[in-house]
Structures are given as C-alpha cells and as structure tokens.
Design an enzyme around this catalytic site. Structure first.
Site, short mmCIF file in Angstrom:
data_model
loop_
_atom_site.label_atom_id
_atom_site.label_comp_id
_atom_site.label_asym_id
_atom_site.label_seq_id
_atom_site.Cartn_x
_atom_site.Cartn_y
_atom_site.Cartn_z
N GLY A 241 0.84 -1.57 0.46
CA GLY A 241 -0.18 0.58 0.01
C GLY A 241 1.02 1.35 0.30
O GLY A 241 0.06 2.68 -0.08
N GLU A 275 4.01 -6.73 1.22
CA GLU A 275 3.50 -6.96 0.87
C GLU A 275 3.44 -5.79 -0.36
O GLU A 275 2.71 -5.32 -0.71
CB GLU A 275 1.79 -7.46 -0.11
CG GLU A 275 1.67 -8.96 1.11
CD GLU A 275 0.19 -8.71 1.46
OE1 GLU A 275 -0.18 -8.35 1.04
OE2 GLU A 275 0.65 -10.38 2.26
N GLY A 277 3.93 -3.92 -3.68
CA GLY A 277 3.86 -3.35 -5.12
C GLY A 277 4.24 -2.16 -5.81
O GLY A 277 5.49 -2.32 -6.33
N ARG A 278 3.71 -1.49 -5.70
CA ARG A 278 3.77 -0.18 -6.70
C ARG A 278 5.17 0.78 -6.13
O ARG A 278 5.61 0.52 -6.88
CB ARG A 278 2.50 0.92 -5.93
CG ARG A 278 2.56 1.83 -7.16
CD ARG A 278 1.18 2.76 -6.84
NE ARG A 278 0.17 2.88 -5.85
CZ ARG A 278 -0.94 2.08 -6.90
NH1 ARG A 278 -1.16 3.29 -8.02
NH2 ARG A 278 -2.24 1.68 -6.90
N ARG A 314 -5.50 3.19 -15.45
CA ARG A 314 -5.71 4.31 -14.62
C ARG A 314 -6.36 5.70 -15.13
O ARG A 314 -7.03 6.21 -13.84
CB ARG A 314 -4.11 4.70 -13.76
CG ARG A 314 -3.81 3.06 -14.00
CD ARG A 314 -2.58 2.45 -13.06
NE ARG A 314 -3.25 2.93 -11.15
CZ ARG A 314 -2.15 4.29 -10.57
NH1 ARG A 314 -2.27 5.27 -11.52
NH2 ARG A 314 -3.12 4.83 -9.51
N TYR A 318 -10.12 5.69 -12.57
CA TYR A 318 -9.42 6.24 -11.41
C TYR A 318 -8.87 7.69 -11.28
O TYR A 318 -9.10 8.66 -10.42
CB TYR A 318 -8.58 5.38 -10.32
CG TYR A 318 -8.00 4.79 -10.56
CD1 TYR A 318 -9.14 3.39 -9.41
CD2 TYR A 318 -6.86 3.64 -10.73
CE1 TYR A 318 -7.98 2.21 -9.65
CE2 TYR A 318 -6.08 2.26 -11.00
CZ TYR A 318 -7.60 1.93 -10.40
OH TYR A 318 -7.36 -0.10 -10.37
N CYS A 344 -13.06 3.67 -29.00
CA CYS A 344 -14.27 4.71 -28.77
C CYS A 344 -14.29 5.22 -27.62
O CYS A 344 -15.94 5.03 -27.09
CB CYS A 344 -14.87 3.71 -30.11
SG CYS A 344 -15.06 2.26 -29.55
N TYR A 373 0.28 -1.70 -12.21
CA TYR A 373 -1.12 -1.56 -12.68
C TYR A 373 -1.02 -1.06 -14.16
O TYR A 373 -2.24 0.09 -13.86
CB TYR A 373 -1.87 -0.89 -11.55
CG TYR A 373 -1.87 -1.46 -9.68
CD1 TYR A 373 -2.06 -2.48 -9.97
CD2 TYR A 373 -1.27 -0.91 -9.01
CE1 TYR A 373 -2.06 -3.45 -8.38
CE2 TYR A 373 -1.07 -1.68 -7.83
CZ TYR A 373 -1.35 -2.94 -7.63
OH TYR A 373 -1.11 -2.90 -6.63
N1 LLP Z 1 -1.60 -6.75 -0.14
C1 LLP Z 1 -2.29 -6.99 -0.80
C2 LLP Z 1 -3.45 -7.64 -0.71
C3 LLP Z 1 -2.97 -5.97 -2.16
O1 LLP Z 1 -4.72 -5.99 -2.24
C4 LLP Z 1 -2.77 -5.30 -3.14
C5 LLP Z 1 -3.29 -4.13 -3.26
C6 LLP Z 1 -1.41 -5.19 -2.31
C7 LLP Z 1 -0.49 -6.06 -1.71
C8 LLP Z 1 -0.10 -4.44 -3.29
O2 LLP Z 1 -0.71 -2.90 -2.92
P1 LLP Z 1 0.74 -1.74 -3.46
O3 LLP Z 1 1.54 -1.92 -2.94
O4 LLP Z 1 0.85 -2.05 -4.64
O5 LLP Z 1 -0.66 -0.68 -3.19
N2 LLP Z 1 -5.42 -1.13 -9.67
C9 LLP Z 1 -4.46 -0.30 -8.71
C10 LLP Z 1 -4.03 -0.58 -7.24
C11 LLP Z 1 -4.52 -1.94 -7.07
C12 LLP Z 1 -4.32 -2.18 -5.30
C13 LLP Z 1 -5.15 -3.44 -4.81
N3 LLP Z 1 -4.25 -4.96 -3.73
C14 LLP Z 1 -4.25 1.37 -9.07
O6 LLP Z 1 -3.57 1.67 -9.87
O7 LLP Z 1 -4.37 1.88 -8.43
#
Ligand code: LLP
Length: 422
Positions: A241, A275, A277-278, A314, A318, A344, A373
């Site tokens: 997150g 965990e 990601g981003r 995105r 969003y 379109c 993403y």
């Molecule tokens: N762990 C869980 C259980 C999650 O659901 C997520 C992301 C992460 C870890 C990784 O989160 P991060 O560190 O990437 O924030 N498509 C959206 C983002 C959806 C995130 C879903 N869950 C966007 O483009 O902003």
C-alpha cells in the site's frame, strides 16, 4: 527520487543507458519499458529500511506480473503474494519456491485452493468464516495441513482513492475486527489448518503514514488478546500500500514509512511480512506511445496517440494523474493538450489540459510511473492487441513480452458452423 533511471541525454529520454527511440525502432509502438535497476534499487531500499527487524518482503505480483519481473524479485530474495490461480501459475513458471508464496484473495475458488494445496504453498490468507471451512475440508481431502493467516479489517481510513481503499468496513476485504477472535478460535478448532499469522492490507497508494501506524496499533492489540487465549501468532503481515509520487504531491519514502511503524511493529513480537507492489515497480516503468495525429476543435488541442485506455486504464478508472514526458525534448513552445488514444470511449485519455511541448505527428511521448497496474490491467478492448514489454538492464534491452498478433486475438474463438446452417 522519482523515475531516476529515466533521464535525458542528448535531448533524448533514456531508460538506463538506452534511448527510447532505439527501442521504438526495433519493436514499434506502443510498448512498456522497465528499468531493472529501478526495481532492484527499490527492493534493496525496502530491505534496508527494515533491516533491524525480522521481516520478509513478498512482492505483490498483481502490480506487474510479467514472469521476468516475478523472477527478478525472487532472485533478490523476495517471496511472493499472489491473488489468483493465474498469478500462482505465473509465480511457479517464474521458478518461485512455493514455500515462499502467500495466497491472498477474498474469493478463492475450489480449483484455485486445490492448485495451491497441491503445490504446497507457504500460506493461505483467509478472509471469511466460510473460506476457513472450505480450506479445511479441501486440505483434509488432500491429506494436508494448510498454513493460514487471517486477514483482519481494522476499519482505518487510509485516505486514498475509494476504489483502492480496502481497510474500511464498507469494503469487502478481511474479517471485521470485532469478529477476529471468533475467527481465530474457529480456525484453531479445524484440524487441517495451522494458524501462523495475522494479516491486514488497508489500501493502496497510501501517502498518509499515520493510517498505517494506527492500523498496526489496532492489530498489536488483537495479537496480544489472541496470545492471552493461547493462540500463538508467529507473523504479522502488514500488507502493501505504500504510495509513490505521481504528480507533485508530497509522499513519504520507505524510510519514512519504516520510521513511522517500526517501533510498533517491534512491539508485536512477530516476524513481519510486507507485500509491496507499487513501491517496487511503479517508477520503474513507462508506456511509450507515438503521436498519430494532432487536431484542434474549437476549445481543445488534441494529441492522438497510438496507446489507448485498454493499454493503461488508470486515468480512466481512477482519474489518475501520470507525468508525461516528450522523448525528444528541446526548446519548442508549449501548448495545452488533451492527450488521448484511439479507442471509442471519451474516457480514453492520458491527460487533460496538460501544458506540454508542442508535439508533431510521429513523435514519441512517455507516460511515466506506469510500471504498476499498467500492462497487467490491460485488455483487448476494441480488439486492440496488447503491447510489447521490454526490460532494460544497463546498456542492454530485452523483449520480455511480444506484442500480440491478430491471430492471438481470436486464438480461443472458433466459427461454429452449426450456428449458421439454416
Ligand atoms: N497486498 C494485497 C492484499 C493487495 O490487495 C495489494 C494491492 C497489495 C498487497 C499491493 O499493494 P501496493 O503496494 O501495490 O499498493 N489497480 C489499482 C491498485 C489496486 C491495488 C490492489 N491491491 C491502481 O492502479 O492504483
């Protein structure tokens, strides 16, 4: 620093040591390009920020799921967080050790659970009472004991976009805090489950680190209540997150994040799981696209490019802001553009009213912070072929996913003659 591995040299935007025109000439446009160094550096920063507490980083595969990216994080020592059978399949294909894989998800199917059980993954994160029962019975059927953590919803507002807020009671995720003790009690009575941990994930693109801290405090309280009733919790998974900077908003980095939560994490007396990601992948990637046409209506100048909403959702989904850079920069005048794609849909835009270097037909632009993403949320809408992905490593670059062909688009379709016989 934001996209430090994308920079100008001789007026040309480079990814590490490769200019983006070179890649476009070889593979055509649009394409995603990733800097390997950026991912490696972000991962190492994450590790360093938490080096003094026992922890493990499980890369959230959903943020960017090319098998080469998964393999890169595994090679750096990361575990993985997968959210579907498909992500698990990718992880296994990338050579990940199943013992380092966590399986997240609010709605796992029987087929997915069996796939994970048969591959002996490390752990299932449970999000409902029914899921506890289902996993227990499938584990019994397979003659296995499944390790679990229970995901708790701490009901804290992370002040991010509502679509990516997950730790409030109005969202579908996790088990409500008040029911947590009951859920753990239920789990401890099920013979084919072994409780290892507790889990949270309050949302994504979070830049308010107080929300993390507040949630950790709530979870610590729960951990001690569980210990008081004899339920041992070995690890505390704080989810992902952590946000990144998309525009000019102030954002914490991983060291600020660590400073804000580390003391509380230590109090949990647990091994900590992250965990992200981003944070690891967003700034590592750009979507490079070519200008097809310029046109002006009475009120607007449009730059029509060859990437579309299906390639990067995105902005449409969003209202997300992405920095856009010209690949060839010089001292031309700037004008205000809407930068749009060929699909379109009026929602097919990458920027609205953006002051941008005057751009001519055939010129390239790069949509930044697209490493997370981006490709992984792309689709074939308008029967557009999904784009190529390229990874740069210093002065080398590699095609890590081919552009789709027209045949790929209809590979699973067949003309059923019977339908047309009368
Ligand atoms: N762990 C869980 C259980 C999650 O659901 C997520 C992301 C992460 C870890 C990784 O989160 P991060 O560190 O990437 O924030 N498509 C959206 C983002 C959806 C995130 C879903 N869950 C966007 O483009 O902003």
């Amino acid at each position: 620093m934001r996209f430090e591995n994308f920079y100008y040299k001789n007026n040309l935007l480079h990814c590490e040591e490769i200019d983006l025109v070179t890649i476009a000439k070889e593979f055509g446009t649009p394409f995603y390009v990733y800097s390997k160094k950026s991912m490696v550096d972000r991962f190492n920063d994450f590790k360093k920020a938490f080096e003094d507490i026992p922890h493990r980083i499980h890369y959230a595969v959903k943020s960017s799921s090319n098998v080469n990216i998964i393999k890169l994080f595994c090679s750096l020592g990361a575990g993985l967080d997968v959210n579907s059978g498909g992500e698990l399949y990718r992880a296994l294909k990338a050579g990940a050790n199943p013992k380092n894989i966590l399986f997240t998800g609010v709605g796992k199917t029987e087929e997915e659970i069996l796939f994970a059980l048969r591959n002996d993954i490390f752990l299932f994160k449970i999000e409902s009472f029914q899921e506890l029962d289902l996993l227990n019975s499938l584990a019994k059927q397979e003659n296995k004991i499944a390790n679990i953590a229970i995901r708790i919803n701490p009901n804290v507002d992370p002040k991010t976009h509502p679509y990516i807020t997950t730790g409030l009671y109005e969202s579908k995720f996790g088990i409500a805090q008040e029911l947590a003790i009951d859920a753990f009690k239920r789990a401890s009575a099920l013979p084919n489950l072994k409780i290892l941990g507790i889990d949270m994930h309050i949302g994504s693109q979070i830049t308010d680190i107080d929300a993390f801290r507040e949630s950790v405090v709530i979870m610590n309280e729960l951990i001690s209540q569980l210990r008081q009733i004899g339920i041992e919790i070995e690890h505390f998974d704080v989810g992902g997150g952590l946000g990144v900077q998309y525009n000019d908003e102030p954002v914490p980095d991983v060291f600020d994040y660590a400073n804000a939560i580390k003391d509380e994490l230590k109090k949990s007396n647990c091994k900590i799981i992250f965990e992200p990601g981003r944070y690891l992948t967003a700034d590592a990637g750009a979507l490079v696209t070519k200008t097809l046409f310029n046109k002006s209506n009475r009120d607007k100048n449009f730059l029509i490019v060859d990437a579309a909403v299906n390639d990067l959702m995105r902005p449409a989904l969003y209202g997300a802001y992405h920095e856009i850079l010209p690949v060839l920069i010089d001292n031309r005048e700037k004008i205000v553009y809407d930068i749009v794609g060929p699909a379109c849909e009026t929602g097919d835009f990458f920027a609205k009213d953006r002051l941008f270097q005057k751009t001519y037909q055939g010129e390239l632009i790069a949509i930044m912070s697209a490493g997370s993403y981006g490709f992984c949320m792309s689709s074939n809408y308008n029967s557009r072929r999904r784009v190529a992905e390229i990874m740069v490593d210093g002065n080398k670059y590699f095609l890590i996913r081919k552009r789709e062909t027209y045949d790929d688009l209809i590979r699973n379709e067949e003309i059923v003659n019977e339908l047309f016989e009368n």
